[in-house]
Design an enzyme around this catalytic site. Structure first.
Site, PDB file in Angstrom:
ATOM      1  N   LYS A  30       2.520  -0.666  -0.451  1.00  0.00           N
ATOM      2  CA  LYS A  30       1.194  -0.582   0.182  1.00  0.00           C
ATOM      3  C   LYS A  30       1.301  -1.100   1.609  1.00  0.00           C
ATOM      4  O   LYS A  30       1.693  -2.251   1.830  1.00  0.00           O
ATOM      5  CB  LYS A  30       0.171  -1.413  -0.608  1.00  0.00           C
ATOM      6  CG  LYS A  30      -1.185  -1.564   0.095  1.00  0.00           C
ATOM      7  CD  LYS A  30      -2.214  -2.331  -0.747  1.00  0.00           C
ATOM      8  CE  LYS A  30      -3.494  -2.585   0.052  1.00  0.00           C
ATOM      9  NZ  LYS A  30      -4.506  -3.336  -0.723  1.00  0.00           N
TER      10      LYS A  30
ATOM     11  N   LYS B 114     -15.743  -5.912   4.063  1.00  0.00           N
ATOM     12  CA  LYS B 114     -15.546  -7.256   3.520  1.00  0.00           C
ATOM     13  C   LYS B 114     -16.411  -8.260   4.269  1.00  0.00           C
ATOM     14  O   LYS B 114     -16.637  -8.095   5.466  1.00  0.00           O
ATOM     15  CB  LYS B 114     -14.074  -7.684   3.700  1.00  0.00           C
ATOM     16  CG  LYS B 114     -13.068  -6.983   2.822  1.00  0.00           C
ATOM     17  CD  LYS B 114     -11.664  -7.525   3.080  1.00  0.00           C
ATOM     18  CE  LYS B 114     -10.615  -6.772   2.278  1.00  0.00           C
ATOM     19  NZ  LYS B 114     -10.713  -6.989   0.821  1.00  0.00           N
TER      20      LYS B 114
ATOM     21  N   ASP C 214      -1.959  -7.171   4.458  1.00  0.00           N
ATOM     22  CA  ASP C 214      -2.120  -6.102   3.473  1.00  0.00           C
ATOM     23  C   ASP C 214      -1.039  -5.016   3.592  1.00  0.00           C
ATOM     24  O   ASP C 214      -1.073  -4.030   2.858  1.00  0.00           O
ATOM     25  CB  ASP C 214      -3.528  -5.508   3.603  1.00  0.00           C
ATOM     26  CG  ASP C 214      -4.145  -5.145   2.269  1.00  0.00           C
ATOM     27  OD1 ASP C 214      -3.658  -5.652   1.238  1.00  0.00           O
ATOM     28  OD2 ASP C 214      -5.111  -4.357   2.263  1.00  0.00           O
TER      29      ASP C 214
ATOM     30  N   ASP D 100     -13.094  -0.343  -0.230  1.00  0.00           N
ATOM     31  CA  ASP D 100     -12.215  -1.515  -0.149  1.00  0.00           C
ATOM     32  C   ASP D 100     -11.121  -1.463  -1.223  1.00  0.00           C
ATOM     33  O   ASP D 100     -10.175  -2.244  -1.183  1.00  0.00           O
ATOM     34  CB  ASP D 100     -13.050  -2.795  -0.284  1.00  0.00           C
ATOM     35  CG  ASP D 100     -12.295  -4.030   0.164  1.00  0.00           C
ATOM     36  OD1 ASP D 100     -11.221  -3.878   0.778  1.00  0.00           O
ATOM     37  OD2 ASP D 100     -12.785  -5.140  -0.104  1.00  0.00           O
TER      38      ASP D 100
ATOM     39  N   GLU E 270      -8.750   0.517  -1.395  1.00  0.00           N
ATOM     40  CA  GLU E 270      -8.014   1.552  -0.661  1.00  0.00           C
ATOM     41  C   GLU E 270      -6.523   1.549  -0.980  1.00  0.00           C
ATOM     42  O   GLU E 270      -5.855   2.567  -0.871  1.00  0.00           O
ATOM     43  CB  GLU E 270      -8.225   1.366   0.850  1.00  0.00           C
ATOM     44  CG  GLU E 270      -7.304   0.335   1.535  1.00  0.00           C
ATOM     45  CD  GLU E 270      -7.451  -1.085   1.008  1.00  0.00           C
ATOM     46  OE1 GLU E 270      -8.519  -1.410   0.473  1.00  0.00           O
ATOM     47  OE2 GLU E 270      -6.494  -1.870   1.128  1.00  0.00           O
TER      48      GLU E 270
ATOM     49  N   ARG F 281      -4.944   1.379  -3.768  1.00  0.00           N
ATOM     50  CA  ARG F 281      -4.591   2.273  -4.878  1.00  0.00           C
ATOM     51  C   ARG F 281      -4.627   3.736  -4.437  1.00  0.00           C
ATOM     52  O   ARG F 281      -3.958   4.578  -5.028  1.00  0.00           O
ATOM     53  CB  ARG F 281      -5.511   1.985  -6.077  1.00  0.00           C
ATOM     54  CG  ARG F 281      -6.968   2.171  -5.810  1.00  0.00           C
ATOM     55  CD  ARG F 281      -7.839   1.480  -6.860  1.00  0.00           C
ATOM     56  NE  ARG F 281      -7.929   0.029  -6.660  1.00  0.00           N
ATOM     57  CZ  ARG F 281      -8.620  -0.794  -7.429  1.00  0.00           C
ATOM     58  NH1 ARG F 281      -9.279  -0.319  -8.479  1.00  0.00           N
ATOM     59  NH2 ARG F 281      -8.655  -2.083  -7.182  1.00  0.00           N
TER      60      ARG F 281
END
Ligand code: BES
Ligand code: ZN
Ligand code: ZN
Length: 498
Positions: free
Chosen positions: A257, A269, A280, A339, A341, A343
């Protein structure tokens, strides 16, 4: 760091200024005792060590004059017996605390060659503190490792192979690179710049890099990566890296990811939860550096890494809740929460990896806040098919990394049912088992969609809790990006090389 001289020897070096001897301290029958060592330390026996501030607590260090102008450092080794990983931790904290040392000599008990190498590996891993937020971005600015250190020695009578020593160097270097990439501010690191870094850095390795830009992503029907990236002025990328040595029996596919910043998108968020979302992209940085490490070690295993890169921003072009998108494998997804995202980009990566029919797929992702809630910040969550989970569990154990096996309950799948697509990306109004539900979603994109295809071995690592250390440094874990999971991935690849 590359140039630090590493050695394992039974011969005690002479004392001299700049040289530091490190000896462990533990507590036995409520008395401080030095761990077995080789250096002559009769002078210390006359001293009341606890009155001088010596402690067996982890992270505690005290310095004394050593022979001929050298320094003798007593490092707290805790009260438990030292295993491979505690040797790493103790060596690492010594290195972190010994500012200005030039030559560090570890005089710690080593029962076998693996113990000795663990000391070197820990020392190297611990030699890290993110140095520069100025346009260093790409590793050219201030280095994050102490420049004073020229050599690290472990005193041992066990025979240590130069291959094992070089392995520890490669691992530490790759972990440091992951940390540097992850710590880089998100204005400097975005999908395009990340892909450029890969293009340049990977040239020095025996790998092939393919970067898919927007046009190619559209042509390839990578609907998840495109959807998540469409709200940003900095377009998404899919980076595919292949390592295909002449000799290889097995094929490992890695999917990471790579959200270079996660605002949450339109499902934005809250301000406080957004801070830290530069982390992230840790999964992508990890599978990137893992394949370079595997190539550097010349392991006879084929590896393909997919870096799923996008920036999740809210804007007039961003995806909205209720949008329906189509993933590379043909399945449609109703986006109920923008949010969730990670996956979506991983769905494309897992679909692409599955097309190669590899022996094993592992994805790595800072996927859910629920991972942190469930397991805290030292255990990564591991889910997947049973053989894959066993392989990753064993490799993690060997590496000294902590993982915990979590289930993928089949009955959770229906929570993602929707009337307008094959699956929804989130369950609105319920946080129950959020980490597991994310894994259940990912499973829909693993394996060939062809009828009668054989089941695909797959493991999913949710490192949302472990990728970033918000507290102070401890052992070989610095503040900020930790570089977790890289050593496990390389160890899995080693297992597949035999
Ligand atoms: N990147 C976050 C997960 C995360 C949270 C990583 C905290 C590190 C620390 C992920 O994209 C996310 O926002 N997940 C949502 C999913 C939810 C909307 C179903 C979450 O965990 O709240
Ligand atoms: Zn998110
Ligand atoms: Zn995210």
């Amino acid at each position: 760091m590359t140039n630090i001289k590493l050695s394992a020897t039974a011969k005690i070096p002479t004392g001299k200024p700049g040289r530091v001897f490190v000896i462990g301290v533990t507590t036995q029958d409520s008395k401080l005792v030095l761990l077995p060592h080789r250096l002559e330390t009769a002078a210390l026996h006359e001293l009341d060590l606890s009155a001088l501030g010596v402690s067996s607590k982890l992270e505690s260090i005290s310095r004394f004059p050593g022979p001929d102008g050298s320094v003798l450092a007593l490092i707290g080794a805790g009260v438990e017996e030292l295993d491979e990983d505690s040797l790493r931790e103790v060596a690492a904290s010594a290195v972190r605390k010994l500012d200005g040392a030039k030559e560090i000599v570890f005089d710690l008990p080593t029962d076998d060659d693996r113990d000795a190498v663990s000391v070197l590996e820990g020392a190297l891993l611990g030699n890290y503190k993110y140095a520069s937020a100025v346009p260093n971005d790409l590793g050219k600015g201030k280095p994050s490792v102490k420049q004073s250190i020229t050599s690290i020695t472990v005193l041992t009578d066990k025979k240590v192979s130069s291959g094992a020593i070089e392995r520890s160097r490669v691992l530490a270097q790759s972990v440091h690179r992951v940390r540097d990439l992850v710590n880089t501010p998100p204005n400097l690191l975005f999908p395009g710049s990340f892909a450029d870094i890969v293009g340049k850095e990977a040239k020095a390795f025996d790998v092939t890099v393919t970067v898919l830009e927007e046009k190619a992503l559209k042509a390839g029907r990578f609907g998840g990566i495109l959807a998540v990236g469409q709200g940003s002025s900095r377009p998404p990328r899919l980076v595919k890296i292949e390592y295909a040595p002449k000799k290889s029996k097995q094929h490992l596919a890695l999917v990471g990811k790579g959200i270079t910043f996660d605002t949450g998108g339109i499902s934005i968020k809250p301000a406080a939860s957004m801070v830290g979302m530069k982390y992230d992209m840790t999964g992508a940085a990890t599978v990137y550096q893992a394949i370079l490490a595997i190539a550097a070690l010349k392991l006879p295993v084929k590896v393909t890494s997919y870096l799923c890169l996008a920036e999740n921003m809210p804007s007039g072009t961003a995806i909205r809740p209720n949008d329906v998108i189509q993933i590379r494998n043909g399945k449609t997804v109703e986006v109920l929460n923008t949010d969730a995202e990670g996956r979506l980009v991983l769905a494309d990566g897992l679909s692409a990896a599955s097309e190669l029919n590899p022996d094993l797929i592992i994805d790595v992702a800072t996927l859910t806040g629920a991972a942190r809630v469930a397991l805290g910040d030292r255990y990564s969550a591991l889910m997947g098919t049973s053989d894959a989970v066993s392989a990753v569990e064993a490799a993690a154990f060997d590496s000294g990394e902590l993982v915990w096996h979590m289930p993928l309950p089949a009955e959770m799948r229906e929570r993602l049912n929707t009337d307008v697509a094959d699956i929804a990306n989130a369950k609105i109004g319920s946080t129950a088992g959020g980490m597991l539900l994310a894994g259940v979603f990912l499973r829909e994109f693993v394996g060939s969609t062809k009828p009668g295809a054989k089941p695909q071995a797959w493991a999913h690592l949710d490192i949302a809790g472990t990728a970033n250390n918000e507290g102070a440094a401890y052992g070989y874990t610095p503040k900020g990006a930790t570089g977790v999971a890289l050593r496990t991935l390389v160890t899995v690849a080693e297992g597949m090389s035999r």
